[in-house]
Design an enzyme around this catalytic site. Structure first.
Site, PDB file in Angstrom:
ATOM      1  N   ASP A 271       3.653  -5.090  -5.183  1.00  0.00           N
ATOM      2  CA  ASP A 271       4.079  -4.161  -6.232  1.00  0.00           C
ATOM      3  C   ASP A 271       5.589  -3.961  -6.273  1.00  0.00           C
ATOM      4  O   ASP A 271       6.226  -4.074  -7.319  1.00  0.00           O
ATOM      5  CB  ASP A 271       3.364  -2.810  -6.071  1.00  0.00           C
ATOM      6  CG  ASP A 271       3.369  -2.299  -4.632  1.00  0.00           C
ATOM      7  OD1 ASP A 271       4.086  -2.858  -3.770  1.00  0.00           O
ATOM      8  OD2 ASP A 271       2.636  -1.330  -4.354  1.00  0.00           O
TER       9      ASP A 271
ATOM     10  N   ASP B 213      -0.569   2.433   8.183  1.00  0.00           N
ATOM     11  CA  ASP B 213      -1.514   1.430   8.667  1.00  0.00           C
ATOM     12  C   ASP B 213      -0.811   0.077   8.680  1.00  0.00           C
ATOM     13  O   ASP B 213       0.325  -0.056   8.220  1.00  0.00           O
ATOM     14  CB  ASP B 213      -2.777   1.381   7.798  1.00  0.00           C
ATOM     15  CG  ASP B 213      -2.452   1.361   6.313  1.00  0.00           C
ATOM     16  OD1 ASP B 213      -1.463   0.706   5.925  1.00  0.00           O
ATOM     17  OD2 ASP B 213      -3.172   2.005   5.534  1.00  0.00           O
TER      18      ASP B 213
ATOM     19  N   ASP C 239      -1.231  -4.036   7.691  1.00  0.00           N
ATOM     20  CA  ASP C 239      -1.983  -5.041   6.944  1.00  0.00           C
ATOM     21  C   ASP C 239      -1.597  -6.429   7.431  1.00  0.00           C
ATOM     22  O   ASP C 239      -0.408  -6.736   7.615  1.00  0.00           O
ATOM     23  CB  ASP C 239      -1.699  -4.928   5.441  1.00  0.00           C
ATOM     24  CG  ASP C 239      -2.245  -3.630   4.856  1.00  0.00           C
ATOM     25  OD1 ASP C 239      -3.260  -3.132   5.375  1.00  0.00           O
ATOM     26  OD2 ASP C 239      -1.657  -3.124   3.883  1.00  0.00           O
TER      27      ASP C 239
END
Length: 521
Positions: free
Chosen positions: A194, A115, A117
């Site tokens: 992260d 996807d 973002d």
């Protein structure tokens, strides 16, 4: 049978206890002869102490880079059409917009992003005003869901990330040298990511990629490295441990030394996560084309015995070592599944859970290859066992004789075959019940007393019932009105939604190709 309910009611646990002390006391990482010690080769000689700043493992944030996306082979045509519409919609209203996270990494690697973002200088309420179908979701970390061409595009705001920045920091932060105000805003957001390879920001209009965290270098080195010190990162969010496994499995990357150390030694943190979160992370591993590699890494770093103790017991029982390069039937099944799926062509969770239950049933009681073939064909055609047996008896290729789960072929009569197929179906359902029973799960590794204890069940009742539907046609007889799928083409949109016909077709294909590999005659 104790099935994890839709609300995951269970005995009170981890959030009510002192966090790390309890984990390390309850979960032991030592080993006896029956269960191999976790491999220490990646961390031997390494000494880790609390990090003084965010520049873990010798990296220097001052060496940030600004790169031309075209030099990296990225074209805006690689961005999905709905995402481009959202980018254009915000840009025309005067806002700055960037692609962030894993999609930038995947574009650099010439992979199809799962996807896209977007992050923007617009406030979330301004994003809502910019699109006719848009809503704000989430409380702690709110984002916008923009509905565009039957797709949801996630949009976050720099202002939201700025409000969350610096909360509870336990490490010093060194700002990038030579940066202006806009660089600081971008850097501050990337610092909350992260892993370094997810800390890239792409301006598709200026065709610039900003790398403040050393992500490009780690992509070149094929390394997964946390942005902040790994011990701090994983204690902030235990799900990052599972994301590290998922990313490494999908990309074929390895961990940096510090990251590997704390993936192993803080693995107990995953038990704090909500069960719905665990299921989501497991689904990302198993349903998007990297299940085999994920299982291998979960086993290598001692997480499999926490998440899937039944499958971990199978690895121990068959002598499968932590760094084993060999395969087995469980891994072969998921290898075949991986060849069918991809990040943009996932399956519904009932398929991979069904494969786990099917394999466990075979592991408990090996079957004639013809029985397995007839069973998979009966699942495919909606429970017409006589038709499945007729097709199976015409198979003119040899089975894979390396699997212990397959017994020596016998000359079985039709009646015996029918009974064996139905018995296998009943065994699969029974195994599925065991996989959702906390007591049974807790006993899976009981023969190995120094293995970590886990009674974790993250399969909810709704998923359990969906998996049961996949196989119940075999025991209940041919379903009225069910039309078996014709041809080999998979409708991936229906497969992702859990279509019974697509799920059964794909299950049968995976099992048949595993038992009777295409390279055998």
């Amino acid at each position: 049978m104790a099935v994890s309910g839709l609300c995951f009611a269970c005995k009170p646990h981890f959030s009510l206890r002192p966090p790390l002390f309890h984990c390390f006391r309850k979960i032991r990482f030592s080993s006896v002869a029956a269960i191999e010690t976790l491999d220490e080769s990646v961390i031997q000689g390494a000494h880790f102490s609390p990090a003084k700043n965010v520049n873990g493992e010798g990296s220097k944030l001052s060496q940030w880079k600004k790169l031309n996306s075209q030099d990296l082979g990225i074209s805006t045509s690689n961005i999905s059409k709905p995402t481009r519409k959202v980018l254009n919609g915000l840009k025309t209203k005067g806002y700055e917009v960037y692609l962030v996270g894993g999609c930038v990494r995947d574009l650099i690697l010439k992979r199809t992003p799962k996807d896209f973002d977007i992050i923007t200088t617009a406030e979330l309420r301004e994003v809502v005003k910019a699109f006719s179908r848009c809503e704000i979701i989430g409380r702690r970390f709110p984002i916008c869901h923009v509905h565009m061409d039957d797709t949801i595009v996630e949009v976050s705001s720099f202002s939201t990330s700025a409000r969350n920045f610096g909360r509870g920091l336990t490490y010093e932060i060194e700002k990038p040298a030579g940066s202006d105000k806009k660089d600081f805003v971008r850097w501050r957001n990337c610092l909350q990511r992260d892993f370094t390879i997810n800390g890239l920001m792409f301006d598709p209009f200026a065709r610039i990629i900003y790398d403040y965290m050393g992500g490009i270098e780690d992509i070149k080195k094929a390394k997964v490295r946390t942005v902040i010190p790994a011990s701090t990162s994983f204690q902030e969010d235990g799900a990052r441990i599972l994301r590290a496994i998922r990313i490494a499995a999908r990309l074929g990357f390895s961990f940096s030394r510090e990251t590997a150390h704390f993936v192993k030694n803080l693995s107990c943190l995953i038990l704090r996560l909500d069960k719905s979160r665990l299921l989501m992370e497991m689904n990302y591993m198993m349903a998007y084309g990297s299940a085999e590699a994920s299982l291998r890494l979960l086993w290598k770093f001692g997480l499999l015995e926490l998440l899937l103790p039944i499958q971990a017991a199978y690895f121990v029982r068959t002598g499968f070592r932590r760094r084993d390069k060999r395969s087995n039937m469980l891994l072969s099944l998921f290898s075949k599944l991986d060849r069918i799926l991809a990040p943009n062509r996932p399956c519904y969770s009932s398929l991979w859970v069904g494969i786990l239950a099917f394999h466990k049933a075979l592991s408990n009681k090996p079957r004639d290859p013809l029985v397995v073939a007839a069973f998979s064909l009966a699942v495919h055609n909606g429970g017409d066992i006589p038709e499945a047996i007729n097709i199976a008896k015409n198979i003119n290729k040899s089975h894979d004789g390396s699997f212990h789960e397959l017994s020596e072929p016998q000359n079985l009569g039709n009646l015996t075959l029918v009974n064996e197929v139905m018995d296998l179906a009943a065994s699969v359902k029974s195994t599925l019940s065991e996989m959702t029973d906390e007591h049974f799960v807790s006993q899976a590794m009981s023969a190995y007393p120094q293995a970590p204890f886990s009674d974790l069940v993250f399969i909810p009742l709704a998923l359990y019932l969906n998996v049961c539907k996949v196989f119940e046609c075999v025991t209940m007889g041919a379903e009225k009105g069910f039309v078996a799928k014709q041809g080999s083409r998979i409708d991936y949109e229906l497969l992702a939604l859990g279509s019974l016909r697509e799920t059964r077709h794909t299950f049968a294909r995976v099992v048949f190709d595993t038992v009777y590999p295409l390279d055998r005659t």
